[in-house]
Design a protein around this motif. Structure first.
Motif, short mmCIF file in Angstrom:
data_model
loop_
_atom_site.label_atom_id
_atom_site.label_comp_id
_atom_site.label_asym_id
_atom_site.label_seq_id
_atom_site.Cartn_x
_atom_site.Cartn_y
_atom_site.Cartn_z
N ALA A 108 22.58 21.18 21.47
CA ALA A 108 23.33 22.40 21.21
C ALA A 108 23.90 22.45 19.80
O ALA A 108 24.51 21.49 19.33
CB ALA A 108 24.46 22.54 22.22
N LEU B 255 23.34 31.39 23.92
CA LEU B 255 24.46 30.64 23.38
C LEU B 255 25.23 29.94 24.49
O LEU B 255 26.39 29.58 24.33
CB LEU B 255 25.40 31.59 22.61
N ASN B 256 24.56 29.74 25.61
CA ASN B 256 25.24 29.19 26.77
C ASN B 256 25.62 27.73 26.57
O ASN B 256 24.86 26.93 26.03
CB ASN B 256 24.40 29.35 28.04
N ARG B 257 26.86 27.43 26.98
CA ARG B 257 27.45 26.09 26.91
C ARG B 257 27.68 25.61 25.47
O ARG B 257 27.88 24.43 25.23
CB ARG B 257 26.62 25.07 27.70
N PHE B 258 27.68 26.54 24.51
CA PHE B 258 27.91 26.16 23.11
C PHE B 258 29.39 26.09 22.80
O PHE B 258 30.23 26.67 23.49
CB PHE B 258 27.26 27.17 22.16
N ASP B 259 29.74 25.39 21.71
CA ASP B 259 31.10 25.34 21.21
C ASP B 259 31.30 26.52 20.27
O ASP B 259 30.87 26.51 19.12
CB ASP B 259 31.34 24.02 20.48
N LEU C 255 26.01 33.85 27.19
CA LEU C 255 27.17 33.07 26.79
C LEU C 255 27.74 32.29 27.98
O LEU C 255 28.88 31.84 27.95
CB LEU C 255 28.25 33.99 26.22
N ALA D 133 29.95 28.87 27.96
CA ALA D 133 30.32 28.56 26.59
C ALA D 133 31.83 28.40 26.44
O ALA D 133 32.60 28.98 27.20
CB ALA D 133 29.82 29.65 25.65
N ASP D 134 32.25 27.62 25.44
CA ASP D 134 33.67 27.50 25.12
C ASP D 134 34.02 28.62 24.14
O ASP D 134 33.73 28.52 22.95
CB ASP D 134 33.96 26.13 24.50
N ALA E 199 32.12 31.07 31.49
CA ALA E 199 32.60 30.83 30.13
C ALA E 199 34.11 30.63 30.11
O ALA E 199 34.83 31.19 30.95
CB ALA E 199 32.21 31.99 29.22
#
Length: 239
Positions: free
Chosen positions: A128, A145-149, A176, A179-180, A199
């Motif tokens: 990621a 963008l899933n699970r991204f910072d 998303l 995601a954070d 999210a």
């Protein structure tokens, strides 16, 4: 099944965008590397407006470089350091960004369609990219963008809604999920049909955001600002 469908949808998107633009790259990957290596921290590299499409720029240090308006269509940026880089108005459609660092990067008004973020259909945490504190103001984003910072990222006026023009290839939407997004700013952003399930939106600003048909199932909405001012808001059912 939802994740699989989303991944397959993006695979279709890649096929639909597979034909590259006609313009050739202005520089070779070796020339780009030499330019970056010859610049000092007080005078970052200026590659603004250049065509770098389809080049393999993996693991290069672009830190604080000027890439505004740069064409990075299909470029491989795997493991590249783009922290603090000016990418305003840049084209990153189909760019490979696994393990890339975009912390604090300026991606305002950039185009991010079909980013390649994983070597498989599933997004791996180890691959990621990082977008903490990135500026996506006015950007056009249809990407996984899933699970991204994305903590503290600015999505003001970003266009992240479902791409209704690509219905023949299946519904293209921003993913998303998981995601954070804590502290992120979505003021007036278009998130129609976006997947925000799971999210973390703690402390995010959703004032004026368009959430019509967005999936907020299991999303963390603690201390969210402007929730009542969001459009098309439909809170997930709690049992």
């Amino acid at each position: 099944m939802t994740g699989t469908k989303s991944a397959l949808g993006f695979a279709l998107l890649l096929m639909g965008l597979a034909t590259p633009p006609c313009r050739a790259a202005d520089l070779t990957a070796e020339q780009v590397g030499a330019i970056l290596a010859s610049t000092a921290p007080e005078k970052p590299a200026d590659l603004s407006g250049k065509s770098l499409e389809n080049l393999d720029l993996s693991n290069l240090d672009f830190k604080r470089a000027n890439l505004s308006g740069t064409n990075l269509y299909g470029a491989k940026l795997d493991g590249a350091d783009l922290s603090g880089t000016n990418l305003s108005g840049a084209k990153l459609d189909l760019a490979w960004i696994m393990r890339a660092n975009f912390t604090g990067a300026d991606l305002s008004n950039a185009s991010l369609f079909g980013l390649v973020v994983s070597s498989s259909l599933d997004v791996s945490p180890a691959e990621a990219p990082i977008f903490r504190g990135a500026n996506f103001t006015g950007a056009r984003i249809i990407a996984r963008l899933n699970r991204f910072d994305l903590k503290g990222a600015n999505f003001t006026d970003a266009k992240m809604g479902a791409d209704m023009k690509n219905q023949s290839m299946g519904l293209m939407r921003s993913d998303l999920s998981g995601a954070d997004l804590s502290g992120a700013n979505f003021t007036n952003a278009s998130l129609t049909g976006a997947d925000l399930s799971g999210a973390d939106l703690t402390g995010a600003n959703l004032t004026g955001a368009d959430l019509t048909e967005a999936d907020l199932g299991s999303a963390v909405l603690a201390n969210v600002y402007g929730l009542n001012a969001a459009k098309g808001m439909s809170l997930p059912q709690r049992h």
